[in-house]
Write a protein that holds these residues in place. Sequence first.
Motif, PDB file in Angstrom:
ATOM      1  N   VAL A  94       7.979  30.577  62.728  1.00 45.05           N
ATOM      2  CA  VAL A  94       8.995  29.837  63.570  1.00 45.05           C
ATOM      3  C   VAL A  94      10.049  30.669  64.109  1.00 45.05           C
ATOM      4  O   VAL A  94      10.104  30.305  65.771  1.00 45.05           O
ATOM      5  CB  VAL A  94       9.791  28.638  62.772  1.00 45.05           C
ATOM      6  CG1 VAL A  94      11.010  28.393  63.663  1.00 45.05           C
ATOM      7  CG2 VAL A  94       9.044  27.633  62.298  1.00 45.05           C
ATOM      8  N   SER A  95      10.182  32.008  63.659  1.00 45.01           N
ATOM      9  CA  SER A  95      11.093  32.861  64.567  1.00 45.01           C
ATOM     10  C   SER A  95      10.578  33.123  65.821  1.00 45.01           C
ATOM     11  O   SER A  95      11.072  33.678  66.969  1.00 45.01           O
ATOM     12  CB  SER A  95      11.383  34.077  63.730  1.00 45.01           C
ATOM     13  OG  SER A  95      10.232  34.532  63.266  1.00 45.01           O
ATOM     14  N   ALA A  96       9.178  33.228  66.107  1.00 43.88           N
ATOM     15  CA  ALA A  96       8.282  33.620  67.271  1.00 43.88           C
ATOM     16  C   ALA A  96       8.279  32.415  68.408  1.00 43.88           C
ATOM     17  O   ALA A  96       7.647  32.390  69.070  1.00 43.88           O
ATOM     18  CB  ALA A  96       7.004  34.125  66.644  1.00 43.88           C
ATOM     19  N   TYR A  97       8.775  31.110  67.711  1.00 46.13           N
ATOM     20  CA  TYR A  97       8.757  30.033  68.708  1.00 46.13           C
ATOM     21  C   TYR A  97       9.442  30.008  69.739  1.00 46.13           C
ATOM     22  O   TYR A  97      10.649  30.432  69.487  1.00 46.13           O
ATOM     23  CB  TYR A  97       8.757  28.776  67.577  1.00 46.13           C
ATOM     24  CG  TYR A  97       7.537  28.050  67.166  1.00 46.13           C
ATOM     25  CD1 TYR A  97       6.223  28.938  66.885  1.00 46.13           C
ATOM     26  CD2 TYR A  97       7.411  26.771  67.186  1.00 46.13           C
ATOM     27  CE1 TYR A  97       5.405  28.092  66.302  1.00 46.13           C
ATOM     28  CE2 TYR A  97       6.309  26.088  66.840  1.00 46.13           C
ATOM     29  CZ  TYR A  97       5.336  26.754  66.320  1.00 46.13           C
ATOM     30  OH  TYR A  97       3.857  26.276  65.871  1.00 46.13           O
ATOM     31  N   SER A  98       9.221  29.540  70.933  1.00 41.89           N
ATOM     32  CA  SER A  98      10.040  29.381  71.946  1.00 41.89           C
ATOM     33  C   SER A  98      10.747  28.157  71.867  1.00 41.89           C
ATOM     34  O   SER A  98      10.348  27.309  70.845  1.00 41.89           O
ATOM     35  CB  SER A  98       9.327  29.190  73.474  1.00 41.89           C
ATOM     36  OG  SER A  98       8.673  27.883  73.221  1.00 41.89           O
ATOM     37  N   LYS A  99      11.977  27.857  72.744  1.00 39.32           N
ATOM     38  CA  LYS A  99      12.727  26.732  72.292  1.00 39.32           C
ATOM     39  C   LYS A  99      11.670  25.526  72.632  1.00 39.32           C
ATOM     40  O   LYS A  99      12.066  24.555  71.914  1.00 39.32           O
ATOM     41  CB  LYS A  99      13.817  26.812  73.480  1.00 39.32           C
ATOM     42  CG  LYS A  99      14.775  25.325  73.687  1.00 39.32           C
ATOM     43  CD  LYS A  99      15.805  25.412  73.321  1.00 39.32           C
ATOM     44  CE  LYS A  99      16.622  24.160  73.191  1.00 39.32           C
ATOM     45  NZ  LYS A  99      17.695  23.823  73.383  1.00 39.32           N
ATOM     46  N   GLY A 100      10.856  25.427  73.577  1.00 34.81           N
ATOM     47  CA  GLY A 100      10.304  24.280  73.647  1.00 34.81           C
ATOM     48  C   GLY A 100       9.156  23.810  72.564  1.00 34.81           C
ATOM     49  O   GLY A 100       9.106  22.887  72.094  1.00 34.81           O
ATOM     50  N   MET A 101       8.754  25.032  71.907  1.00 38.58           N
ATOM     51  CA  MET A 101       7.746  24.942  70.749  1.00 38.58           C
ATOM     52  C   MET A 101       8.758  24.295  69.651  1.00 38.58           C
ATOM     53  O   MET A 101       8.378  23.259  69.021  1.00 38.58           O
ATOM     54  CB  MET A 101       7.082  26.189  70.521  1.00 38.58           C
ATOM     55  CG  MET A 101       6.190  26.478  71.322  1.00 38.58           C
ATOM     56  SD  MET A 101       5.941  28.289  71.354  1.00 38.58           S
ATOM     57  CE  MET A 101       4.767  28.170  70.093  1.00 38.58           C
TER      58      MET A 101
END
Length: 285
Positions: free
Chosen positions: A128-135
């Motif tokens: 999740v740390s690599a997720y963008s805001k939209g994701m």
Amino acid sequence: MIDVEKLHFTYPGRKEPTIKGMDFTINEGEIFGFLGPSGAGKSTAQKILIGMLKNYQGRVRIFDQEVSQVKRSYYERIGVAFEFPNFYQRLTAMENLSLFRSLYTGETVAPEELLMEMGLNESARMKVSAYSKGMKMRLNLCRALLNKPDILFLDEPTSGLDPLNAKKVKNKIVRLKEEGKTILITTHNMNTADEICDRVAFIVDGRIQLIDTPRNLKVRHNEKKVQVESREKDHGLKINEFDLQGIGTNPDFLTLLRSNKIETIHTQEATLEDIFINVTGRGLN
Ligand SMILES: Nc1ncnc2c1ncn2[C@@H]1O[C@H](COP(=O)(O)OP(=O)(O)O)[C@@H](O)[C@H]1O
Ligand SMILES: [Mg+2]
């Protein structure tokens, strides 16, 4: 489904109440929107409804129980998406959803199914740390749906999303309504309120100023204007606005019409934000 009467709430240590008397009912199968600027009390009202803030005054009845008295079983029946999603950053999206899923005793949905539907299947094994805001926002919605809730509370579900992701989220919310879910969303985005809400409550400074359908709001409050762009000799474009009402006998409009200087004519529909400003005297930011 949700029945709120004379709701007042003051945060501990604060002099001023944050919620200053709210009355509203949300029907089963309805998308109900709290629309208002930042600081209006939308998130606070939602936290009261989900049983997080218990020292309120007034009545908040959901599933025919007073929310301050609800038991653990209440959380089996509602889905909540907070404005700032909280995930285990070092776990993958899939691991996060599996973990939250394990907290429920009732029937749940397979995380794969939700991730697929929100376009996250290919990033299911990403941390999740690599997720963008939209994701993260879409994952947040997946999380709220794990326990097949009857009522959904979504705090700013489209905030900070690009138009494509906002559309995905809005479409999903509408599909949930079609499945019979009852949905409360808070938003300061007039497009979200306008496009998906059955009814909207205008909230300013801890009070509901008005509740109506977006359509009624537009019909009742819309004074249609006609905007005319004309090109003056040696000058730039000039913009004039006229009331549509009585335009056929408006001498200024008729003079302009005969002048052969008009480049464009458009009718202007009031947006929900224009109406909000008219009704409340406040903007949405
Ligand atoms: N935990 C808290 N303690 C004290 N005051 C708070 C707390 N949370 C929010 N507030 C205050 O309550 C008011 C309403 O906040 P909020 O419900 O978050 O508004 P909105 O969601 O409409 O932006 C704001 O003035 C905010 O500063
Ligand atoms: Mg908020």
